[in-house]
Scaffold this motif. Structure first.
Motif, PDB file in Angstrom:
ATOM      1  N   ALA A 342       0.859  -1.247   0.025  1.00  0.00           N
ATOM      2  CA  ALA A 342      -0.016  -0.052   0.033  1.00  0.00           C
ATOM      3  C   ALA A 342       0.916   1.347   0.150  1.00  0.00           C
ATOM      4  O   ALA A 342       0.569   2.186  -0.772  1.00  0.00           O
ATOM      5  N   PHE A 346       0.410   3.852  -3.228  1.00  0.00           N
ATOM      6  CA  PHE A 346      -0.119   5.072  -3.181  1.00  0.00           C
ATOM      7  C   PHE A 346       0.823   6.354  -3.035  1.00  0.00           C
ATOM      8  O   PHE A 346       0.807   7.433  -3.353  1.00  0.00           O
ATOM      9  N   LYS A 347       2.113   5.892  -2.805  1.00  0.00           N
ATOM     10  CA  LYS A 347       3.412   6.866  -2.989  1.00  0.00           C
ATOM     11  C   LYS A 347       3.458   7.234  -4.890  1.00  0.00           C
ATOM     12  O   LYS A 347       3.454   8.211  -5.312  1.00  0.00           O
ATOM     13  N   VAL A 349       0.683   6.720  -6.623  1.00  0.00           N
ATOM     14  CA  VAL A 349      -0.687   7.552  -6.887  1.00  0.00           C
ATOM     15  C   VAL A 349      -0.465   8.862  -6.864  1.00  0.00           C
ATOM     16  O   VAL A 349      -1.081   9.662  -7.622  1.00  0.00           O
ATOM     17  N   PHE A 351      -0.215  10.513  -3.354  1.00  0.00           N
ATOM     18  CA  PHE A 351      -0.174  11.183  -2.050  1.00  0.00           C
ATOM     19  C   PHE A 351       1.258  11.332  -1.395  1.00  0.00           C
ATOM     20  O   PHE A 351       2.034  10.756  -1.487  1.00  0.00           O
ATOM     21  N   SER A 354       2.094   8.533   2.017  1.00  0.00           N
ATOM     22  CA  SER A 354       1.581   7.247   1.710  1.00  0.00           C
ATOM     23  C   SER A 354       1.356   6.466   2.862  1.00  0.00           C
ATOM     24  O   SER A 354       0.607   5.488   2.779  1.00  0.00           O
ATOM     25  N   ILE A 357      -2.097   6.579   4.514  1.00  0.00           N
ATOM     26  CA  ILE A 357      -2.937   5.940   3.708  1.00  0.00           C
ATOM     27  C   ILE A 357      -3.101   4.505   4.166  1.00  0.00           C
ATOM     28  O   ILE A 357      -4.092   3.848   4.334  1.00  0.00           O
ATOM     29  N   GLY A 418       5.107   9.463  -8.339  1.00  0.00           N
ATOM     30  CA  GLY A 418       3.752  10.102  -8.614  1.00  0.00           C
ATOM     31  C   GLY A 418       3.774  11.394  -9.705  1.00  0.00           C
ATOM     32  O   GLY A 418       2.711  11.746  -9.871  1.00  0.00           O
ATOM     33  N   GLU A 423      -3.880  13.605 -10.646  1.00  0.00           N
ATOM     34  CA  GLU A 423      -4.166  13.294  -9.337  1.00  0.00           C
ATOM     35  C   GLU A 423      -5.814  13.481  -8.857  1.00  0.00           C
ATOM     36  O   GLU A 423      -6.105  13.008  -8.027  1.00  0.00           O
ATOM     37  N   ALA A 426      -7.095  10.221  -7.806  1.00  0.00           N
ATOM     38  CA  ALA A 426      -6.548   9.582  -6.499  1.00  0.00           C
ATOM     39  C   ALA A 426      -7.634   9.330  -5.643  1.00  0.00           C
ATOM     40  O   ALA A 426      -7.704   8.298  -4.873  1.00  0.00           O
ATOM     41  N   LEU A 430      -8.478   5.712  -3.884  1.00  0.00           N
ATOM     42  CA  LEU A 430      -8.500   5.474  -2.258  1.00  0.00           C
ATOM     43  C   LEU A 430     -10.013   5.095  -1.884  1.00  0.00           C
ATOM     44  O   LEU A 430     -10.238   3.972  -0.914  1.00  0.00           O
ATOM     45  N   VAL A 433     -10.533   1.355  -2.626  1.00  0.00           N
ATOM     46  CA  VAL A 433      -9.804   0.641  -2.042  1.00  0.00           C
ATOM     47  C   VAL A 433     -10.410   0.577  -0.600  1.00  0.00           C
ATOM     48  O   VAL A 433     -10.505  -0.602   0.106  1.00  0.00           O
TER      49      VAL A 433
END
Length: 557
Positions: A342, A346-347, A349, A351, A354, A357, A418, A423, A426, A430, A433
């Motif tokens: 994760a 998400f890094k 993506v 964020f 991350s 998240i 990212g 963005e 994003a 999230l 998920v």
């Protein structure tokens, strides 16, 4: 108890002048007038356990029982901590340089992650046999020592071979995970008071998800500390060390002691577990447990005989298909890879932090695991699976759509930092998920671990071992290919692929997974006698509920 055992106990009760019952209509075996019925059940050839004996105050959770459960459930926390902490370690700013891998490739990350799963898979084959030979306590102690060694080995991985030292440390921890994941629930179940057993055993599942939350909190605390990833993995040695210290004050399992004819020690432990019960009630509990243990031992054959009985007997093989199928669905839906990767995902993506998240995802998993424990017996396993698995598939489709539009300007590729992604998609990813995590924790995250109820006594050990191994094997495949899959077919393609696997899982559950909650082993065997028995199981459960209702009404009158 089967319908026939209900009828047999009813006949025994009819011989008594006045049968005493509780306000709920259940037979209260603490009353002298009910001893004839109890003796009839415990001395017959019926499938029974100590739940037929209702001891005084067994519904009360004493400090001793809480001590046992909390100390033992630390094994679950260790498992959860390790699955969560690796995600934070892999994105720490210093790990590339410290492990002499700059940057850590997808293959490097997959090896470090899946090494633990490989160790758990190898250990899972022997943990049950080992627990029967040297005892539950010693296996838990062995798992603790392995955890400590593996955690320290990772933390002190220095030098040109530091990457491989850490990989071996991850493999060693995997052996500890494999031992603890099987033996800890077994140990808690065998020590917990009968009326509280289900709730106390499920605390181990709660401990796993809580361990993941703790891991992400530690990840956040050390994310900006120089070589902080060493503290992340090294702190994993603290809980097993504490559990190892507590182990000297924990008793051995009564069933293990009775397997070795240690009756006096069993009685002493049972007096602590049931401090409010009369001596006669404790004696009766031990008597019934002893009978159950002896029946189990008498059913053991050679490995080849058991293997044939499991695979060549229709009802047993169909039960194995269901158990292995549920375990496979749990892993091939992709959840554990999301947990492992994760922060990395998400890094990419976009964020900025991350790890936050990852913490949010683990909290959602923890909360909905608690929710699942509340509804599972009220709603039913099959119904929950038929609702939540399609929900997971829908959430993954939404995530795949989000990834598609997120990476339109990068050719479908997820950049490590990212940069270049759209963005505004994003938050959609999230949200998808988090919905996926909620459906997973409510359903397939817990359901496969009720696998023991599918197997009859003489194949239960091998059946649960094979189905658990299918879980670890599936986990190994998914964990070692997730990042590479994203590199090959894009993130949108990977999440779409997992959505398709979830859809196939939903089809499997709808056509092959009967609801057997509340049915005895003989009744479950009857369900699988001529097929997977979806409708047959419903009829049998309804008939049994009517029989129990009539039985309680007779007792009350």
């Amino acid at each position: 108890m089967t319908a026939s055992s209900i009828e047999d106990s009813r006949l025994a009760l009819s011989k008594s002048d006045s049968v005493q019952s509780t306000s709920s209509g259940e037979v209260d075996y603490t009353k002298p007038a009910n001893k004839a019925a109890l003796k009839h059940i415990s001395q017959s050839s019926l499938e029974v356990d100590e739940s037929v004996v209702r001891a005084e105050g067994e519904e009360r959770t004493t400090a001793f029982v809480w001590w046992l459960v909390i100390a033992a459930a630390t094994g679950g926390l260790l498992f959860g901590y390790d699955t969560g902490v690796i995600g934070g370690a892999l994105v720490h700013k210093d790990i590339n340089q410290d492990l002499h891998r700059y940057p850590l490739s997808s293959g490097n990350k997959e090896l470090l992650t899946s090494a633990t799963t490989l160790g758990a898979l190898l250990a899972g084959f022997s943990s049950g046999i080992l627990a029967d030979h040297i005892g539950r306590k010693l296996v838990i102690g062995l798992a603790d020592i392995i955890f400590v060694v593996g955690a320290i080995m990772q933390a002190v991985a220095y030098g040109p071979n530091s990457y491989w030292i850490m990989a071996v440390g991850r493999l060693i921890i995997g052996f500890g995970v494999g031992f603890a994941s099987l033996v800890v629930p077994l140990y808690i179940g065998e020590l917990a008071p009968t009326s509280l057993r289900g709730r106390l055993v499920t605390l181990n599942v709660v401990a796993i998800t809580f361990g993941q939350v703790v891991a992400y909190c530690i990840n956040l605390a050390f994310q900006n500390v120089h070589q902080g990833w060493r503290y992340m993995v090294g702190l994993g040695a603290v809980p097993p060390f504490l559990q190892l210290c507590m182990l000297g004050y924990l008793p051995e399992s009564p069933r293990y002691l009775l397997r070795h004819d240690n009756l006096e020690a069993t009685l002493n432990i049972m007096r602590k577990i049931y401090p409010f019960a009369a001596e006669e009630q404790i004696q009766l509990k031990v008597e019934v447990i002893s009978k159950s243990v002896k029946m189990n031992m008498s059913h053991h054959g050679s490995f080849i005989q058991t293997w044939k009985r499991l695979h060549l007997n229709g009802p047993n093989f169909r039960a194995l298909v269901v158990a292995c199928g549920l375990q496979g669905i749990q892993q091939f839906c992709g959840w554990n890879t999301l947990l492992y990767y994760a922060p990395t995902l998400f890094k990419s993506v976009g964020f900025s932090n991350s790890l936050v998240i990852g913490l949010v995802i683990s909290i959602v998993n923890f909360v909905f695991t608690l929710f699942a424990l509340y509804i599972i017996d009220r709603v039913g396993r099959r119904r929950i699976a038929c609702i939540t698995i399609p929900g997971m598939s829908a959430a993954l489709i939404l995530a795949a759509i989000g990834f598609h539009f997120l990476t339109l300007h990068t050719g479908g590729k997820l950049p490590d930092d990212g940069v270049g992604v759209d963005e505004k998609w994003a938050p959609v990813i999230l949200t998808a998920v988090l919905v996926y995590a909620a459906f997973y924790a409510t359903g397939i995250g817990n359901l496969p671990w009720n696998q023991a109820e599918l197997f009859e006594m003489n194949v239960r050990g091998l059946g649960t071992a094979l189905s658990t191994s299918s879980n670890w094997g599936s986990n190994l495949v998914i964990g070692s290919t997730f990042l590479s899959l994203i590199d090959r077919i894009t993130a949108a393609g990977a999440f779409g692929f997992y959505a398709g696997l979830c859809f196939l899982g939903a089809v499997f559950v709808y056509f092959l997974y009967p609801e057997v909650a509340g049915l005895s082993l003989e009744e479950t065997r009857e369900v699988f006698q001529h097929g997977f028995g979806i409708k047959k199981a419903e009829r049998m459960r309804a008939q049994k509920q009517r029989a129990l209702a009539e039985y309680r009404e007779e007792v009350n009158h």
